[in-house]
Write an enzyme that holds these catalytic residues in place. Structure first.
Site, PDB file in Angstrom:
ATOM      1  CG  HIS A  12     -25.408  30.350 -17.132  1.00 23.82           C
ATOM      2  ND1 HIS A  12     -24.892  31.472 -17.728  1.00 23.82           N
ATOM      3  CD2 HIS A  12     -25.533  29.432 -18.113  1.00 23.82           C
ATOM      4  CE1 HIS A  12     -24.723  31.250 -19.012  1.00 23.82           C
ATOM      5  NE2 HIS A  12     -25.105  30.018 -19.274  1.00 23.82           N
ATOM      6  N   GLY A  14     -20.433  28.510 -14.225  1.00 26.03           N
ATOM      7  CA  GLY A  14     -19.461  28.156 -13.193  1.00 26.03           C
ATOM      8  C   GLY A  14     -19.986  27.108 -12.216  1.00 26.03           C
ATOM      9  CG  LEU A  15     -18.489  24.787  -8.026  1.00 25.68           C
ATOM     10  CD1 LEU A  15     -18.506  23.311  -8.399  1.00 25.68           C
ATOM     11  CD2 LEU A  15     -17.333  25.035  -7.037  1.00 25.68           C
ATOM     12  N   GLY A  17     -23.025  28.889 -10.119  1.00 28.25           N
ATOM     13  CA  GLY A  17     -24.131  29.309 -10.978  1.00 28.25           C
ATOM     14  C   GLY A  17     -24.798  28.125 -11.663  1.00 28.25           C
ATOM     15  CB  SER A 108     -16.035  33.974   0.132  1.00 22.68           C
ATOM     16  OG  SER A 108     -14.938  33.209   0.560  1.00 22.68           O
ATOM     17  CB  SER A 109     -15.828  30.789   4.627  1.00 24.80           C
ATOM     18  OG  SER A 109     -14.857  30.190   3.800  1.00 24.80           O
ATOM     19  CB  CYS A 110     -11.849  34.170   2.483  1.00 22.18           C
ATOM     20  SG  CYS A 110     -12.521  35.118   1.143  1.00 22.18           S
ATOM     21  CE1 TYR A 137     -13.420  35.741  -4.667  1.00 22.58           C
ATOM     22  CE2 TYR A 137     -13.271  34.790  -2.469  1.00 22.58           C
ATOM     23  CZ  TYR A 137     -13.900  34.874  -3.687  1.00 22.58           C
ATOM     24  OH  TYR A 137     -15.005  34.100  -3.941  1.00 22.58           O
ATOM     25  CE  LYS A 141     -17.007  36.692  -3.804  1.00 28.67           C
ATOM     26  NZ  LYS A 141     -18.188  36.552  -4.652  1.00 28.67           N
ATOM     27  CB  THR A 165     -17.748  26.167   3.707  1.00 28.22           C
ATOM     28  OG1 THR A 165     -16.451  25.750   4.103  1.00 28.22           O
ATOM     29  CG2 THR A 165     -18.475  24.990   3.059  1.00 28.22           C
ATOM     30  CG  HIS A 180     -10.604  26.607  -4.530  1.00 28.07           C
ATOM     31  ND1 HIS A 180     -11.415  27.274  -5.424  1.00 28.07           N
ATOM     32  CD2 HIS A 180     -10.276  27.510  -3.576  1.00 28.07           C
ATOM     33  CE1 HIS A 180     -11.571  28.524  -5.005  1.00 28.07           C
ATOM     34  NE2 HIS A 180     -10.896  28.694  -3.894  1.00 28.07           N
ATOM     35  NE  ARG A 210      -8.353  26.067   3.520  1.00 29.78           N
ATOM     36  CZ  ARG A 210      -7.351  26.400   4.346  1.00 29.78           C
ATOM     37  NH1 ARG A 210      -7.361  26.003   5.608  1.00 29.78           N
ATOM     38  NH2 ARG A 210      -6.350  27.147   3.907  1.00 29.78           N
TER      39      ARG A 210
HETATM   40  P1  GDP Z   1      -7.765  28.297   0.549  1.00 27.40           P
HETATM   41  O1  GDP Z   1      -8.802  27.421   1.170  1.00 27.40           O
HETATM   42  O2  GDP Z   1      -8.236  29.677   0.238  1.00 27.40           O
HETATM   43  O3  GDP Z   1      -6.484  28.302   1.351  1.00 27.40           O
HETATM   44  O4  GDP Z   1      -7.418  27.733  -0.914  1.00 27.40           O
HETATM   45  P2  GDP Z   1      -7.054  26.310  -1.553  1.00 27.40           P
HETATM   46  O5  GDP Z   1      -8.252  25.468  -1.707  1.00 27.40           O
HETATM   47  O6  GDP Z   1      -6.286  26.624  -2.823  1.00 27.40           O
HETATM   48  O7  GDP Z   1      -6.003  25.619  -0.559  1.00 27.40           O
HETATM   49  C1  GDP Z   1      -6.378  24.998   0.655  1.00 27.40           C
HETATM   50  C2  GDP Z   1      -5.193  24.277   1.273  1.00 27.40           C
HETATM   51  O8  GDP Z   1      -4.877  23.127   0.485  1.00 27.40           O
HETATM   52  C3  GDP Z   1      -3.906  25.098   1.373  1.00 27.40           C
HETATM   53  O9  GDP Z   1      -3.292  24.789   2.609  1.00 27.40           O
HETATM   54  C4  GDP Z   1      -3.075  24.537   0.215  1.00 27.40           C
HETATM   55  O10 GDP Z   1      -1.668  24.697   0.398  1.00 27.40           O
HETATM   56  C5  GDP Z   1      -3.474  23.066   0.258  1.00 27.40           C
HETATM   57  N1  GDP Z   1      -3.193  22.295  -0.972  1.00 27.40           N
HETATM   58  C6  GDP Z   1      -2.581  21.074  -1.020  1.00 27.40           C
HETATM   59  N2  GDP Z   1      -2.410  20.677  -2.282  1.00 27.40           N
HETATM   60  C7  GDP Z   1      -2.959  21.639  -3.077  1.00 27.40           C
HETATM   61  C8  GDP Z   1      -3.095  21.781  -4.488  1.00 27.40           C
HETATM   62  O11 GDP Z   1      -2.666  20.941  -5.279  1.00 27.40           O
HETATM   63  N3  GDP Z   1      -3.743  22.901  -4.937  1.00 27.40           N
HETATM   64  C9  GDP Z   1      -4.243  23.842  -4.082  1.00 27.40           C
HETATM   65  N4  GDP Z   1      -4.889  24.900  -4.577  1.00 27.40           N
HETATM   66  N5  GDP Z   1      -4.097  23.753  -2.739  1.00 27.40           N
HETATM   67  C10 GDP Z   1      -3.457  22.664  -2.237  1.00 27.40           C
END
Ligand code: GDP
Length: 311
Positions: A12, A14-15, A17, A108-110, A137, A141, A165, A180, A210
């Site tokens: 609860h 975290g983002l 929860g 998760s979408s992964c 990960y 999941k 997502t 992230h 994304r």
């Molecule tokens: P993913 O969605 O599981 O790949 O995880 P992330 O959210 O960490 O990264 C998403 C994309 O954003 C990847 O292509 C990263 O290389 C890019 N990215 C660009 N700048 C950043 C940064 O400062 N931090 C992170 N985590 N990702 C970054």
């Protein structure tokens, strides 16, 4: 689930929860239980058993997980797979043993095949290779989601899974080592603005795409499904649109009011090139997202400044 059900929100603080807790409180659910990580270590089976024996929740939202961005997922693969497998195995088993009939598991979408050029449907599950940068990960999941299926089929309980997502909003992680992309870039742009830095480093090529959903929309969708959906399927939860990392960085720069340049760091990985979710199954149940990316970024920027200055 009704307004008096005893509902345990795992994770609860975290983002996800914390958004679930906000949504439950707002909708008048009045019998909520939760524990901080310090109070209850979910990887420890005996502690989890004692907690469930004492509280006996009717409903569980399982949003406790070890999560992180692309670098954290690669660096701490063993911890990501171990912690997530343990947490979900302990919680599902203790929930079932102590009479919990409804559980919602945060996937998760992964879990889906990587580099899908078109929006991913739930039926694409197991239809191709996983993305290497977060496969540990993802396997955890997948095990969690399959555990829900197994408990449901063998024991007749209503344990269901959702596949969100990329999420963002209050109580996100802004630690640049494991954040992230969205919170990481928001923090970098903000700090570059404050220090008048001429450049901000953006990892990778900027070309991967994304999708981002404001976390209160996710919580709303989860409550909607638990209350209204009686079937057995799992659901993608997203906003239905994606953008490139470069476009995201430009939008964040605009919201933050940063006037400098972006520099792309080719030593960092891109990860999967695309993972947009197809949300038509969810839309058919009568749910749609409410918060646009620009609005969500504005809200998040306000909140991030408060959170950073409080930390
Ligand atoms: P993913 O969605 O599981 O790949 O995880 P992330 O959210 O960490 O990264 C998403 C994309 O954003 C990847 O292509 C990263 O290389 C890019 N990215 C660009 N700048 C950043 C940064 O400062 N931090 C992170 N985590 N990702 C970054």
């Amino acid at each position: 689930m009704n307004k008096n059900s005893k509902i345990y929100v795992a994770g609860h603080k975290g983002l996800v929860g914390s958004a679930l807790l906000r949504a439950l409180q707002k909708q008048g659910y009045n019998n909520l239980v939760y524990r901080t990580h310090q109070e209850l270590e979910l990887t420890r089976q005996t502690d989890v058993d004692s907690f469930f024996q004492k509280e006996k929740p009717d409903v569980v939202f399982l949003a406790a997980a070890r999560v992180g961005g692309i670098l954290a997922n690669e660096t701490y693969q063993a911890e990501f797979i171990y912690d997530n497998l343990m947490v979900q195995a302990n919680v599902l088993e203790a929930a079932y043993r102590n009479g919990c009939k409804e559980l919602l598991f945060m996937g998760s979408s992964c879990i889906y095949p990587n580099n899908k050029s078109v929006a991913i449907k739930e039926t694409d599950f197991m239809d191709g290779p996983l993305e290497k940068t977060n496969d540990a990960y993802a396997i955890a999941k997948i095990a969690g989601m399959k555990s829900c299926d197994a408990y449901r089929r063998q024991y007749g309980v209503r344990y269901i899974a959702v596949m969100p997502t990329n999420l963002y909003g209050p109580n996100d992680n802004y630690d640049l080592k494991d954040a992230h992309v969205l919170p990481a870039l928001m923090r970098k742009f903000h700090e570059a603005k404050l220090s008048n830095s001429p450049t901000v480093s953006v990892w990778g090529s900027g070309t991967p795409k994304r999708e981002f959903l404001y976390v209160d929309d996710l919580a709303d969708a989860c409550l909607h499904l638990l209350v209204n959906y009686k079937g057995e399927e799992f659901f993608n939860i997203g906003c239905g649109e994606d953008l490139t990392i470069r476009e995201l960085a430009e939008l964040i720069g605009k919201v933050v009011g940063y006037k400098g340049q972006m520099v792309f760091d080719a030593t960092k990985k891109d990860g999967t090139m695309r993972k947009l979710l197809d949300i038509s199954r969810l839309k058919e149940t009568g749910w749609a997202p409410k918060v646009s990316l620009e609005e969500g970024l504005k809200r998040t920027y306000e909140i991030m400044r408060k959170e950073l200055s409080a930390s």
